[in-house]
Scaffold this motif. Structure first.
Motif, PDB file in Angstrom:
ATOM      1  N   LYS A 206       0.838  -0.772   0.119  1.00 48.75           N
ATOM      2  CA  LYS A 206      -0.184  -0.139  -0.087  1.00 48.75           C
ATOM      3  C   LYS A 206       0.773   0.736  -0.225  1.00 48.75           C
ATOM      4  N   PRO A 207       0.475   2.146  -0.737  1.00 48.80           N
ATOM      5  CA  PRO A 207       0.762   3.454  -0.845  1.00 48.80           C
ATOM      6  C   PRO A 207       0.965   3.903   0.977  1.00 48.80           C
ATOM      7  N   ALA A 208       2.115   4.242   1.045  1.00 52.50           N
ATOM      8  CA  ALA A 208       2.030   5.026   2.638  1.00 52.50           C
ATOM      9  C   ALA A 208       2.470   6.075   3.074  1.00 52.50           C
ATOM     10  N   TRP A 209       3.989   6.429   1.462  1.00 54.22           N
ATOM     11  CA  TRP A 209       4.507   7.286   2.120  1.00 54.22           C
ATOM     12  C   TRP A 209       4.422   8.241   0.397  1.00 54.22           C
ATOM     13  N   ALA A 210       5.667   8.810   0.500  1.00 50.66           N
ATOM     14  CA  ALA A 210       5.735   9.114  -0.445  1.00 50.66           C
ATOM     15  C   ALA A 210       7.195  10.573  -0.544  1.00 50.66           C
ATOM     16  N   LEU A 211       8.085  10.308  -2.219  1.00 52.29           N
ATOM     17  CA  LEU A 211       8.873  11.226  -1.596  1.00 52.29           C
ATOM     18  C   LEU A 211       9.421  12.796  -3.491  1.00 52.29           C
ATOM     19  N   THR A 212       9.047  14.019  -2.514  1.00 49.67           N
ATOM     20  CA  THR A 212       8.750  14.978  -3.603  1.00 49.67           C
ATOM     21  C   THR A 212       9.238  15.934  -3.656  1.00 49.67           C
ATOM     22  N   LEU A 213       9.577  16.735  -4.604  1.00 48.72           N
ATOM     23  CA  LEU A 213      10.611  17.628  -5.410  1.00 48.72           C
ATOM     24  C   LEU A 213       9.628  18.934  -5.532  1.00 48.72           C
ATOM     25  N   THR A 214       9.473  19.657  -5.218  1.00 48.41           N
ATOM     26  CA  THR A 214       9.576  21.107  -5.661  1.00 48.41           C
ATOM     27  C   THR A 214      10.116  22.185  -6.141  1.00 48.41           C
ATOM     28  N   GLY A 215       9.954  22.839  -6.943  1.00 43.98           N
ATOM     29  CA  GLY A 215      10.812  23.920  -7.131  1.00 43.98           C
ATOM     30  C   GLY A 215       9.622  24.817  -8.496  1.00 43.98           C
ATOM     31  N   ILE A 216      10.398  26.219  -9.332  1.00 40.87           N
ATOM     32  CA  ILE A 216       9.314  27.105  -9.951  1.00 40.87           C
ATOM     33  C   ILE A 216       8.878  26.834 -11.348  1.00 40.87           C
ATOM     34  N   GLU A 217       8.127  27.155 -12.052  1.00 37.78           N
ATOM     35  CA  GLU A 217       7.820  26.554 -12.838  1.00 37.78           C
ATOM     36  C   GLU A 217       9.297  26.141 -13.974  1.00 37.78           C
ATOM     37  N   PRO A 218       9.422  26.782 -14.937  1.00 40.50           N
ATOM     38  CA  PRO A 218      10.813  26.800 -15.655  1.00 40.50           C
ATOM     39  C   PRO A 218      11.712  25.766 -15.316  1.00 40.50           C
ATOM     40  N   ARG A 219      11.362  25.172 -14.165  1.00 37.62           N
ATOM     41  CA  ARG A 219      12.698  24.272 -13.601  1.00 37.62           C
ATOM     42  C   ARG A 219      11.971  21.983 -14.132  1.00 37.62           C
ATOM     43  N   PHE A 220      10.523  22.360 -13.696  1.00 40.71           N
ATOM     44  CA  PHE A 220       9.795  21.758 -14.334  1.00 40.71           C
ATOM     45  C   PHE A 220       8.938  21.528 -15.409  1.00 40.71           C
ATOM     46  N   ARG A 221       9.872  21.928 -16.370  1.00 40.08           N
ATOM     47  CA  ARG A 221       9.186  21.614 -17.809  1.00 40.08           C
ATOM     48  C   ARG A 221       8.694  20.554 -17.981  1.00 40.08           C
ATOM     49  N   LEU A 222       7.994  20.430 -19.323  1.00 38.85           N
ATOM     50  CA  LEU A 222       7.915  18.799 -19.407  1.00 38.85           C
ATOM     51  C   LEU A 222       8.828  18.395 -20.649  1.00 38.85           C
ATOM     52  N   GLU A 223       9.891  19.035 -20.604  1.00 41.06           N
ATOM     53  CA  GLU A 223      10.980  18.014 -21.145  1.00 41.06           C
ATOM     54  C   GLU A 223      12.070  16.974 -19.874  1.00 41.06           C
ATOM     55  N   ARG A 224      12.079  18.365 -19.654  1.00 41.81           N
ATOM     56  CA  ARG A 224      13.158  17.752 -17.982  1.00 41.81           C
ATOM     57  C   ARG A 224      12.179  16.822 -17.009  1.00 41.81           C
ATOM     58  N   GLN A 225      10.255  16.762 -17.127  1.00 40.11           N
ATOM     59  CA  GLN A 225       9.951  15.942 -16.069  1.00 40.11           C
ATOM     60  C   GLN A 225      10.481  14.193 -16.192  1.00 40.11           C
ATOM     61  N   PRO A 226      10.562  13.965 -17.239  1.00 40.92           N
ATOM     62  CA  PRO A 226      10.606  12.430 -17.165  1.00 40.92           C
ATOM     63  C   PRO A 226      12.334  11.982 -17.049  1.00 40.92           C
ATOM     64  N   GLU A 227      13.551  12.925 -16.420  1.00 41.77           N
ATOM     65  CA  GLU A 227      14.132  13.150 -15.658  1.00 41.77           C
ATOM     66  C   GLU A 227      14.299  12.934 -14.432  1.00 41.77           C
ATOM     67  N   LEU A 228      13.945  14.165 -14.205  1.00 39.04           N
ATOM     68  CA  LEU A 228      12.512  14.506 -12.322  1.00 39.04           C
ATOM     69  C   LEU A 228      12.307  13.013 -11.584  1.00 39.04           C
ATOM     70  N   GLY A 229      10.758  12.632 -12.625  1.00 36.41           N
ATOM     71  CA  GLY A 229      10.420  10.994 -12.476  1.00 36.41           C
ATOM     72  C   GLY A 229      11.175   9.971 -12.348  1.00 36.41           C
ATOM     73  N   ALA A 230      12.036  10.011 -12.817  1.00 41.29           N
ATOM     74  CA  ALA A 230      13.080   8.697 -12.678  1.00 41.29           C
ATOM     75  C   ALA A 230      13.829   9.066 -12.102  1.00 41.29           C
ATOM     76  N   LEU A 231      14.505  10.255 -10.922  1.00 39.71           N
ATOM     77  CA  LEU A 231      15.302  10.066  -9.912  1.00 39.71           C
ATOM     78  C   LEU A 231      14.197   9.722  -9.206  1.00 39.71           C
ATOM     79  N   LEU A 232      13.731  10.350  -9.134  1.00 41.58           N
ATOM     80  CA  LEU A 232      12.166   9.751  -7.917  1.00 41.58           C
ATOM     81  C   LEU A 232      11.779   8.295  -7.885  1.00 41.58           C
ATOM     82  N   LEU A 233      11.289   7.862  -8.708  1.00 44.67           N
ATOM     83  CA  LEU A 233      11.231   6.073  -8.651  1.00 44.67           C
ATOM     84  C   LEU A 233      12.311   5.872  -8.458  1.00 44.67           C
ATOM     85  N   HIS A 234      13.678   5.778  -8.772  1.00 43.37           N
ATOM     86  CA  HIS A 234      14.467   5.212  -8.165  1.00 43.37           C
ATOM     87  C   HIS A 234      14.505   5.025  -7.160  1.00 43.37           C
TER      88      HIS A 234
END
Length: 260
Positions: free
Chosen positions: A214-242
């Motif tokens: 069951k999902p019991a916790w979460a790891l999160t990254l936050t920041g300003i919009e230009p740092r989370f543009r579509l082209e960077r999301q897969p990189e950040l997502g992969a780091l979070l999932l790892h």
């Protein structure tokens, strides 16, 4: 069937949870009354009784209330069973160091997420939507979305049917809108909050699972919009999932309990 004592305990719990969300700066009695929806005299009586037992403390100069030393001692005792932050701290540090963003660890508690850890990366502009002690209902912020997304469908239906997220968080949190983001989260494996709580403040999160899956916790990254543009999301997502997968494995031990 609710008894008067159960009703009282529920009110005490509501006040303590509201106070925990503002404990760094403290809260006035009127602030807690607004946050809990309880009458101000009722909140004052509860706080006064809790203060006598050491569960809350009041700054006599400002009148602000804070969580008290007795809660700290009880928390230290409970920590042996429930505290997982010492495992999560390394993951939070690596995420902040690798991305430059602010990294967080949150826990599921009832129908809310509670932020337990924060570490800022070296990028100079910060987002302050999340902070240690902050609480959000499931479906709000990326941590609440990713945990909600990986609950059973029946649990998701029950939550969205019983909780009005639009009153405080706006039409972008209607059941239909939340379900659309749940579908994307399940597809990608991580959640994206595109500035829905504070404009321009984006977040991404991955779920950490307990021994029951069951999902019991979460790891999160936050920041300003230009740092989370579509082209960077897969990189950040992969780091979070790892990091989330590694932390899930680390917490897969008999002495760790889900804080649900």
């Amino acid at each position: 069937m609710n008894t008067p004592n159960a009703h009282l305990v529920g009110r005490v719990g509501t006040v303590l949870r509201a106070l925990s969300a503002t404990n760094e700066t403290g809260a006035a009695t009127s602030d807690l009354a607004r946050a809990t929806g309880l009458p101000r005299p009722t909140v004052h009586r509860l706080l006064s009784s809790l203060a006598e037992e050491g569960f809350v403390d009041r700054d006599q100069r400002t009148g602000q209330w804070f969580l008290g030393p007795e809660l700290y001692l009880l928390g230290q005792t409970a920590g042996a069973r429930y505290d997982v932050t010492h495992h999560a701290r390394a993951s939070v540090h690596r995420l902040a160091a690798k991305t430059g963003e602010s990294a967080f660890f949150s826990a599921l508690r009832g129908s809310e997420t509670v932020c337990l850890l924060r570490e800022d990366g070296d990028f100079p502009i910060r987002s302050f939507v999340l902070y240690e002690g902050a609480r959000f209902p499931l479906g709000v912020v990326s941590a609440g979305l990713v945990i909600l997304a990986f609950l059973d469908d029946a649990e998701i239906d029950a939550h969205l049917e019983s909780t009005d997220l639009t009153g405080r968080w706006g039409p972008s949190h209607s059941p239909e809108a939340v379900r659309a983001r749940i579908a994307r989260t399940r597809r990608d494996g991580y959640a994206v909050n595109p500035g829905l709580v504070v404009e321009g403040s984006w977040g991404m999160a991955a779920a950490v699972f307990d021994r029951a899956g069951k999902p019991a916790w979460a790891l999160t990254l936050t920041g300003i919009e230009p740092r989370f543009r579509l082209e960077r999301q897969p990189e950040l997502g992969a780091l979070l999932l790892h990091e989330a997968h590694a932390l899930t494995r680390a917490l897969d031990a008999p002495n760790h309990q889900s804080p649900r």
